[in-house]
Write an enzyme that holds these catalytic residues in place. Structure first.
Site, short mmCIF file in Angstrom:
data_model
loop_
_atom_site.label_atom_id
_atom_site.label_comp_id
_atom_site.label_asym_id
_atom_site.label_seq_id
_atom_site.Cartn_x
_atom_site.Cartn_y
_atom_site.Cartn_z
N HIS A 5 0.79 -1.34 0.10
CA HIS A 5 0.10 0.08 -0.11
C HIS A 5 0.63 1.52 -0.11
O HIS A 5 0.27 2.25 0.28
CB HIS A 5 -0.86 -0.06 1.21
CG HIS A 5 -2.09 -1.09 1.24
ND1 HIS A 5 -2.69 -1.66 2.14
CD2 HIS A 5 -2.31 -1.74 0.13
CE1 HIS A 5 -3.47 -2.61 1.86
NE2 HIS A 5 -3.26 -2.69 0.53
N CYS A 20 4.47 13.21 -7.23
CA CYS A 20 3.79 14.04 -7.99
C CYS A 20 2.28 13.23 -8.51
O CYS A 20 2.22 12.15 -8.80
CB CYS A 20 4.46 14.29 -9.41
SG CYS A 20 3.73 14.99 -10.51
N THR A 57 -3.70 -8.34 11.11
CA THR A 57 -4.36 -7.80 10.01
C THR A 57 -5.77 -8.00 10.18
O THR A 57 -6.07 -9.39 10.54
CB THR A 57 -3.89 -8.12 8.56
OG1 THR A 57 -4.84 -7.58 7.79
CG2 THR A 57 -3.54 -9.49 8.33
#
Ligand code: OAD
Length: 268
Positions: free
Chosen positions: A144, A152, A213
């Site tokens: 992730h 940018c 998780t």
């Protein structure tokens, strides 16, 4: 065909055996220890829970989780950034500050230690906090992205330095587009290389540790099932039940910062 020849029906370690105060190396099932000792390739899939003991909030824990307090649709999607870039930028800047002051905990350190003990190791993380690297893990697969990086929004180039105006989002010095955190938002694709590396590790590992998780976010949540179909033993380390628990070969109910160091020490 099993890769390690270890039985799947070994008993589970319960929360009582694994109390926070007195973790005991003797509580582990012998078959689990044997599987870890003989594994040629161990993979670990980590989530926000492994950083909880470093003081970083998880996402889905009731009350304290980030998504219990903030709306991801307003903060973690490309359309949220298009609607209100400053709000999104500031929220990530706030989280970046927390990450900068957090320190890796015993769970991160134990995984880095485990990596040094096995012939092949893959650390697959959904976390964006960079704490695995800071604990000494060599090259975690970041599914992730990483919140400490900025890129940018048009070109995707990672930017090392920027000046943040008080009332606006900083701009790319090259093309003038707004800068954004180098994390994966909802509705975005995962980095192709990272996903391919994670998929390869899941297919080839002998044991997969699934740590901290909720196993609710795909495609990461599909990796344990892929590993299991490919013959790996699945070990869940989490104080709470998840959708994965029933399918795991071993469930170690406890905090990662307690369970992982004890588990690694038990391999001596
Ligand atoms: P979640 O917040 O969904 O789940 C955190 C898990 O950690 C829960 O199952 C907790 O029980 C467990 N946990 C809490 N404290 C723990 C501890 N000390 N030791 C071990 N486990 C503990 O976080 P993730 O599963 O990482 O995505 O969430 C997956 C993705 O959803 C994140 O990467 C993020 C989020 O939306 C993006 O931002 C793209």
């Amino acid at each position: 065909m099993r890769k390690t020849g270890i039985r799947r029906d070994a008993r589970r370690v319960t929360a009582r055996e694994f109390g926070m105060a007195t973790p005991s190396p003797f509580a582990f099932d012998g078959n689990l220890i044997a599987a870890l000792r003989s594994a040629r390739f161990i993979a670990a899939l980590t989530g926000a829970g492994i950083s909880a003991e470093s003081g970083l909030a998880t996402f889905r824990d009731a009350q304290t989780g980030l998504w219990a307090r903030f709306d991801p649709r307003e903060l973690a999607t490309p359309s949220a950034f298009a609607r209100n870039p400053k709000l999104v930028w500031d929220w990530y800047a706030w989280r970046r500050e927390h990450v900068a002051t957090a320190r890796p905990n015993a769970g991160h350190v134990a995984l880095a230690e485990l990596e040094r003990r096995v012939p092949e190791f893959a650390l697959i993380t959904q976390n964006v906090d960079g704490l695995h690297q800071r604990a000494g893990s060599r090259s975690p697969i970041e599914l992730h992205g990483n919140i400490t990086r900025v890129k940018c929004s048009r070109e995707g180039t990672v930017v090392e330095r920027w000046t943040a105006p008080r009332d606006a989002v900083p701009r790319c010095a090259h093309c003038g587009a707004m800068l954004r955190p180098d994390v994966v938002w909802f509705e975005e694709m995962l980095p192709e290389q990272a996903l391919a590396a994670a998929d390869d590790a899941a297919r080839r590992c002998n044991v997969m540790l699934v740590v901290g998780t909720s196993a609710e976010v795909y495609p990461a949540a599909a990796l344990p099932a892929l590993a299991r179909r490919s013959g790996a033993i699945i070990v869940e380390i989490n104080p709470n039940a998840t959708p994965l628990s029933a399918a795991a070969d071993y469930v170690l109910r406890g905090a990662a910062g307690v369970v992982l160091p004890t588990l690694v020490a038990a391999l001596d």
